[in-house]
Structure formats: C-alpha cells, structure tokens
Design an enzyme around this catalytic site. Structure first.
Site, PDB file in Angstrom:
ATOM      1  N   ASP A 107      43.045  50.999  46.623  1.00  0.00           N
ATOM      2  CA  ASP A 107      43.768  49.824  46.141  1.00  0.00           C
ATOM      3  C   ASP A 107      42.760  48.824  45.564  1.00  0.00           C
ATOM      4  O   ASP A 107      41.541  49.004  45.681  1.00  0.00           O
ATOM      5  CB  ASP A 107      44.536  49.198  47.307  1.00  0.00           C
ATOM      6  CG  ASP A 107      45.558  48.160  46.877  1.00  0.00           C
ATOM      7  OD1 ASP A 107      45.860  48.081  45.668  1.00  0.00           O
ATOM      8  OD2 ASP A 107      46.050  47.427  47.749  1.00  0.00           O
TER       9      ASP A 107
ATOM     10  N   GLU B 224      41.276  47.513  40.119  1.00  0.00           N
ATOM     11  CA  GLU B 224      41.332  47.194  38.679  1.00  0.00           C
ATOM     12  C   GLU B 224      39.964  46.879  38.071  1.00  0.00           C
ATOM     13  O   GLU B 224      39.816  47.194  36.868  1.00  0.00           O
ATOM     14  CB  GLU B 224      42.282  46.010  38.435  1.00  0.00           C
ATOM     15  CG  GLU B 224      43.735  46.310  38.732  1.00  0.00           C
ATOM     16  CD  GLU B 224      44.030  46.383  40.222  1.00  0.00           C
ATOM     17  OE1 GLU B 224      44.883  47.204  40.612  1.00  0.00           O
ATOM     18  OE2 GLU B 224      43.395  45.640  40.986  1.00  0.00           O
TER      19      GLU B 224
ATOM     20  N   ASP C  33      52.455  45.799  43.187  1.00  0.00           N
ATOM     21  CA  ASP C  33      53.093  44.817  44.065  1.00  0.00           C
ATOM     22  C   ASP C  33      54.328  44.212  43.406  1.00  0.00           C
ATOM     23  O   ASP C  33      54.288  43.129  42.824  1.00  0.00           O
ATOM     24  CB  ASP C  33      52.091  43.721  44.434  1.00  0.00           C
ATOM     25  CG  ASP C  33      50.926  44.276  45.233  1.00  0.00           C
ATOM     26  OD1 ASP C  33      51.055  45.379  45.794  1.00  0.00           O
ATOM     27  OD2 ASP C  33      49.880  43.604  45.294  1.00  0.00           O
TER      28      ASP C  33
END
Length: 712
Positions: free
Chosen positions: A350, A353, A430
């Site tokens: 997670d 990015e 999310d």
C-alpha cells in the site's frame, strides 16, 4: 523538465493553446497478428525502457497494406510528446485503467500521475492510483482495436469521438496498435504484449475481510470465529498497519501479537489465510534493522543534493527504497523470508504511489533522484514516479517466491502500471461509503479489466465514512461477484462485518457469499482463462454482443466470465443483451432476496457449480452441478478447469480441464463429457444436472460415465 527538440524539418501547428512540431515515424513493423509497432524519430530505449511490456516484440513483417490506424507524433511547447490517433466514426472508446466516470470513455480526460487520492477527491477524480496508457475502440460492426502508449511518464489522456490524444512528459515513446475482429481478441493481443496475471492460489478468489485494523490478536480471532460460527463463507483475514511495531515495516508488535505464528496457525486451523500490509516508507531509525541495513547498502532515494530523502508517512520521517536499482530490489526481496516465516500467506503493498504526507502534491519531490542500474537509467523522480509501485511489487513478488517457492504468491497493490498485472492484483483504493461510489465501483472495475488487469475490485461497503445496513447489503449483493471481493473499513468508521447490521442484512450477506462460493468452479475457470489469454474475469455486457450498439454504454449490469450475467439490485432499466438468458437460483430464496443481484445464464452454455463451502480449501465438489441453458438449436457447452489450487504443478499438466456438451433430443436433454485433458485426479462422482428452460428448472443426476438424460 527541459523541452526536447528534434533536429528534423517540421511544420509548426497550434492545437488549442499548445504549439507543436511534427515528429516523424522512424520505424513501423508488424510484431504480432494484427499488431503494429510505431517507433518515432529519436526514440531511445536506454532512456525509455519498456516496463509495460513483458518482452521485446520481434518484427514478423511489414505494416499491412491498407492499415488505417497510425499515431501522429508532435512535440509541444510544454516539453511533452503528443501522440494522436484518429478513430473511425461511430467508435465506442474504453480503457484508461483505473478511472472514475462512465464506462464509455468518449469525451473523457484523465491525468496519469499516480496519486494517493482518498475518496477520489484529487482533481475531481481525474487522477487516481495507477497508470494504464491504453485505449480500446469498438467499431459499429463490433470489430475492435487497441492503442498502447508505451511510456510510464506523467501524461494526459483525452478521448473524443474522433481521436485519441496522449501527451506525455519526457522522451519519445513507442505506440502499439492492435486491430482485430473483436474486443476479446484485442485484449488477447494486449496480453501478448504485456503478459497476463499469474494464476492465483484458489483461496485468493474467496471472500476477504479487512479493517484498518484488526488488533489485538483476540479481535482478529473473534472475527474469524464469528464467520465460522455464523456459517458465512470467508477465506482471508487482513492485517493493516496497526499490527506493526510503531508502523515499522517487516515488524510485528509483541503487545498486540505476542506470538504471530500461533495466531496464523489458529487462522489456518480454521480455514483462513492471512494477508499483511507492507508499505515502502521505512522509518528513519538507526536502531531499526530495515533502515540500518538499507542505509548501509545505500538503497534509498536521494534528494536533489544527493542526500537521502526523508518524508513523513505513518511512522514519521521515512526513507524510500530506490527500486530502480537492482541492489535495492534484491535487498527488499530478502526482507520477506523472515517476515513470512511465521505463517503469513499474502502481502498487501500500500501507499506505493508513493504517498508522502508532507511531500509536494503528496509524494516524493520531482527533483529527487533515482540511480537506476541494469537496463534502467538514472533519472529524476518526475520520470520514475508512475513506475514506483510497479517496481516495488516486482521486488516483493521475487522475495515471496524465494521464501516460499512451492506456493503461488498473492500480492495486492494500490499503485501499479499497465503490465504490473504480472506481479500483483489491485483494488480501487480508498473509496467512500456512499451510494455514488457503490454504483461507480462497477464501471471502475470493468474499465480496469478492459485495461489488462483482471484481478481487481473495490472496498465493498466503502472505506471512508460510516456504512448503514442498506448500503452494505446492496453493495455485497453484487460485490460478491467482483473478481477481488473484499470488505474493508477505515479505523474511524463503524464495524463493517457481514453481521454488523442486524439479522436481516446478515442473512442477505450469507446468501450473497454462498452464491459466490457455489460458483467457485466456474469462477476459478474464468481466472484460468484470464491467466491464459488476458480475458477479463468481469466484463461489460457488450462482450455478449459487440455489434449491438444498444448495450455499449451499459455500466450497471456486467458479465462474470463469458456466460453469467449479473444485474445488481440497484440497477434501473439496464440495457441487456438479446437472446436467451435464463434466470439462475443458486441458494434457496436468493431470487427473492432484497439485496441479491439477479443472475442470468447465457443460452448455449453450461456452468460448473459446486456446493456451499465455508472456504476454498474445502471440497467444492460432491456433488458437482452442471447448469445447462440451451441455445435456440437445443445445444450447450461449457468448461471446467481445476487443479490443486496451490503450487506450480499445473504448469506440468497437473490439472483437469473438462469440456461438457448438451444436446436436446425430443423431450430430453443429454449431457456428457466431450473432452478431458490433464493429469490432476479430479473424481467427479455423482453429478447433478439442472436444465434451465422458459423459467423452469429440470433436474437429473448421474456419473457422466454415460450421458445424463434430463426430461424437459
């Protein structure tokens, strides 16, 4: 970034407010059936490596005579490279990967700069967590084409009725155009270029339950025990960052989890697998072994002055691995062996990015530096940003394989790049607990499947914000049929387990998941097909009839595999394919359930269906049920793929693949095995046959040693 000039004679033109100079095409060649590679002048593979592709395409011929789809390249005054492809009149456009908005992408614009975007709020939902520089077009006659822009640089993608425009920062890039007879064949061509997802362990296609976070150990056990006590099927319990010691990756805090192996053994003994989160941000702490060894090996991203870059994430100040370096990927891979040794089954990458709380635009500054190595060049973060998550999951997969070579890895990643389906599954980030995001989850997952990533799905119930029983019931009622089916919730929201909303919703939740688990043989077969040739597990309804313009924009209903139509309870006047589609009941009362999606079987198909099990390590057969829906000629066929569900034996023929066929003869239907291949010892034993016809179900049983005859 500096503007790139080309020493070629070029006419200047103006596109809106963008002044451009034409760039010629240096090479164009046929590199596959109906696949043409276009190479612009001054393309340099050492500067723009092909991370998206699974291999280097080889020329097999010249561009075919009469080829109509070709890119036009231009440089722009913004330092970018613009590729434009004119599209035929009446073309329906799809793709672009992880996007918000409609399934039909004509008239849409998106930004490709991987971003931590809670509730999809950044840039109005036009910039999300992943980059898929890909568009598929379907012509009025149902033939199709696809355009792949082979770059991971920051880019803008615009799709209108008459053209596709892709502008990327940086150096010139190749474009691949696939032109074939159907959208399915185009996606097969995309898989030929970028590779396919690996066949996952079978447990990974079950239902997953997650929260930020299930701590301490007693809470995790309570959730698992409640699933079993209430007989609600589930395969996986997830562990978000609170399991860590001060959010330090590759650690487990001994207050909440004093004996991780004991807890994982408990889960295994009760038919569960466990998945744990690992983020890229490494806490700056000289007494912490991950940071200390990383610093010793000089593996972290550098700032503009050559010093180790630090940015704040969950643990506070963090350093970030430079995955462009082979040495870094080897170091990162090596961290998994000890971590997994306590019985962890899967990994969740997670925040990759990468997300940096105090960084510009929430990430690493663009002027930070990656050192590269091997076939990857050194460059600024502005160049490597969109590839960061992709390189991370490749390193993670290598480490997990090295630690457990006899098991199929399962990795879920928030950030990735087209081609990254070779290393990890994905979820849509999310989202919010809202009816808008519930409805949006269908076209989002469909579009991702049309962009080369079959194994995907949303946070069912919504991650951010409280969820009420109606929203949960609605969402799980069709969310049970996403390829990746997981309920998840933020730490500051109400409980979102299937029993958290009262007895009625609990009953509906059980029913929805029992339907998924009965479909396990059919679903696993669909995953095998996705692994084999890149077909989406979850597909738009126009895949049933690509030449029908009336269903091109349908984004409420969807296909699961090739033969099952799923119509969510929320759907209003969905546009459905013509032909024979019989309603299917899998669990008693499911056709009358308030929140249950309506299921319909395509005429001419046979669905292999199992019994209700609580997890996919149990025997789904005993008996196998064959659901038969005849076509207008009284015929049907179907397939079943099955193997051990774990390990690599299937690569050596240790699988069973069975082709079934059915034929109406007067007032009877005969169902038999047409072909069987593979060495996996699957004993079917007694088989139930259900023939769906004109709203009625006709049943018979037999062993299939001889045809099973059903009276209708």
């Amino acid at each position: 970034m500096r503007k790139i000039f080309f020493a070629i004679p070029a006419a200047l033109c103006c596109i809106g407010n963008i002044y451009a100079a034409n760039v010629g095409i240096a090479k164009q060649a046929l590199v596959g059936e109906g696949i043409v590679e276009f190479v612009p002048e001054q393309f340099d593979s050492t500067v723009t490596p092909a991370l998206i592709l699974s291999h280097t395409p080889v020329k097999i011929g010249e561009k075919p005579a009469g080829w109509k789809l070709s890119p036009v390249y231009e440089t722009t005054d913004r330092g970018g490279i613009l590729a434009t492809v004119a599209v035929p009149e009446g073309t329906s456009l799809y793709g672009g990967g992880e996007v918000t908005g409609p399934l039909l992408r004509n008239g849409q614009k998106i930004k490709m700069w991987n971003t931590d975007t809670g509730m999809y709020l950044v840039d109005g939902g036009k910039r999300l967590y992943q980059t898929h520089p890909w568009v598929m077009g379907v012509r009025p006659d149902g033939t199709a084409f696809g355009v792949l822009f082979d770059t991971f640089h920051k880019a803008d993608l615009a799709t209108s009725d008459d053209k596709i425009e892709f502008e990327a920062k940086g150096t010139p890039f190749k474009t691949y155009v696939i032109d074939r007879n159907s959208p399915q064949e185009v996606l097969k061509g995309l898989a030929e270029l970028t590779g396919t997802m690996e066949l996952p362990p079978r447990w990974a296609i079950g239902y997953h339950q997650c929260r930020f976070s299930y701590v301490p150990e007693s809470r995790a056990k309570e959730v698992a025990e409640t699933f079993r006590k209430k007989q609600i099927p589930c395969d996986v319990i997830w562990f978000d960052i609170n399991y860590m010691d001060g959010f330090r990756v590759f650690t487990i805090n001994d207050t909440d989890f004093p004996d991780p192996k004991r807890m994982n053994d408990f889960l295994h003994d009760n038919g569960f697998k466990s998945v744990y989160m690992i983020d890229p941000g490494v806490k700056v702490d000289n007494d912490y072994f991950v940071y200390a060894t990383g610093k010793e090996n000089d593996v972290f991203v550098k700032d503009a002055y050559g010093k180790e870059f630090h940015g704040k994430v969950w643990p506070g100040d963090c350093a970030f691995p430079d995955y462009t370096r082979p040495e870094t990927r080897k170091w990162w891979s090596g961290l998994y062996k000890d971590f997994l040794s306590c019985g962890i089954d899967g990994i969740w990458n997670d925040m990759n990015e990468p997300s940096v709380f105090d960084g510009p635009n929430g990430t690493i500054p663009e002027n930070c530096f990656h050192l590269g190595g091997g076939n990857l060049p050194a460059g600024r973060h502005s160049m490597w940003h969109n590839a960061y998550g992709r390189l991370m999951v490749e390193a993670s997969r290598d480490g997990i394989l090295a630690a457990n070579p006899d098991k199929r890895p399962f990795i879920l990643s928030r950030s990735n790049l087209l081609g990254g389906q070779r290393y990890a599954a994905m979820w849509t980030g999310d989202n919010a607990a809202s009816y808008d995001h519930m409805k949006l989850s269908v076209p989002m997952s469909l579009t991702i499947g049309l962009s080369g990533q079959p194994f995907n799905g949303p946070d069912i119930g919504g991650f951010a914000g409280d969820t009420d029983g109606d929203l949960w019931g609605q969402w799980l009622g069709f969310g049970a049929f996403f390829p990746f089916s997981r309920g998840h919730a933020s730490c500051d929201t109400n409980d979102k387990e299937p029993w958290a909303f009262g007895k009625d919703v609990e009953k509906e939740s059980r029913m929805a998941l029992e339907r998924r688990y009965r479909l396990a043989p059919y679903l696993y077969t669909a995953f095998y097909n996705a692994h084999k040739d890149g077909q989406p597990v979850m597909a738009p309804v126009f895949f049933a009839d690509p030449a029908d313009p009336a269903i091109r924009a349908e984004e409420q209903a969807f296909m699961l595999g090739t033969d099952l139509l799923v119509i969510p309870a929320f759907a209003e006047n969905p546009a459905l394919p013509k032909g024979i589609w019989e309603k299917l009941s899998l669990v008693k009362g499911d056709t009358k359930g308030k929140y249950q999606a309506e299921l319909r079987v395509r005429g001419g198909s046979i669905l292999p269906v199992g019994k209700i099990v609580q997890n996919l390590t149990e025997n789904s057969f005993d008996p196998l049920t064959l659901v038969v829906c005849l076509d207008e000629n009284g015929k049907a066929q179907g397939n079943l793929y099955w193997d051990e569900g774990e390990g690599w034996g299937f690569r050596n023929g240790e699988y069973t693949q069975i082709a079934f066929e059915a034929q109406q003869k007067g007032n009877t239907v005969e169902v038999s095995i047409k072909d069987r291949t593979g060495s996996y010892p699957l004993e079917l034993g007694k088989v139930n046959v259900e023939v769906l016809r004109n709203g009625k179900t006709y049943r018979a049983s037999g062993t299939l040693d001889t045809p099973v005859t059903v009276k209708i």
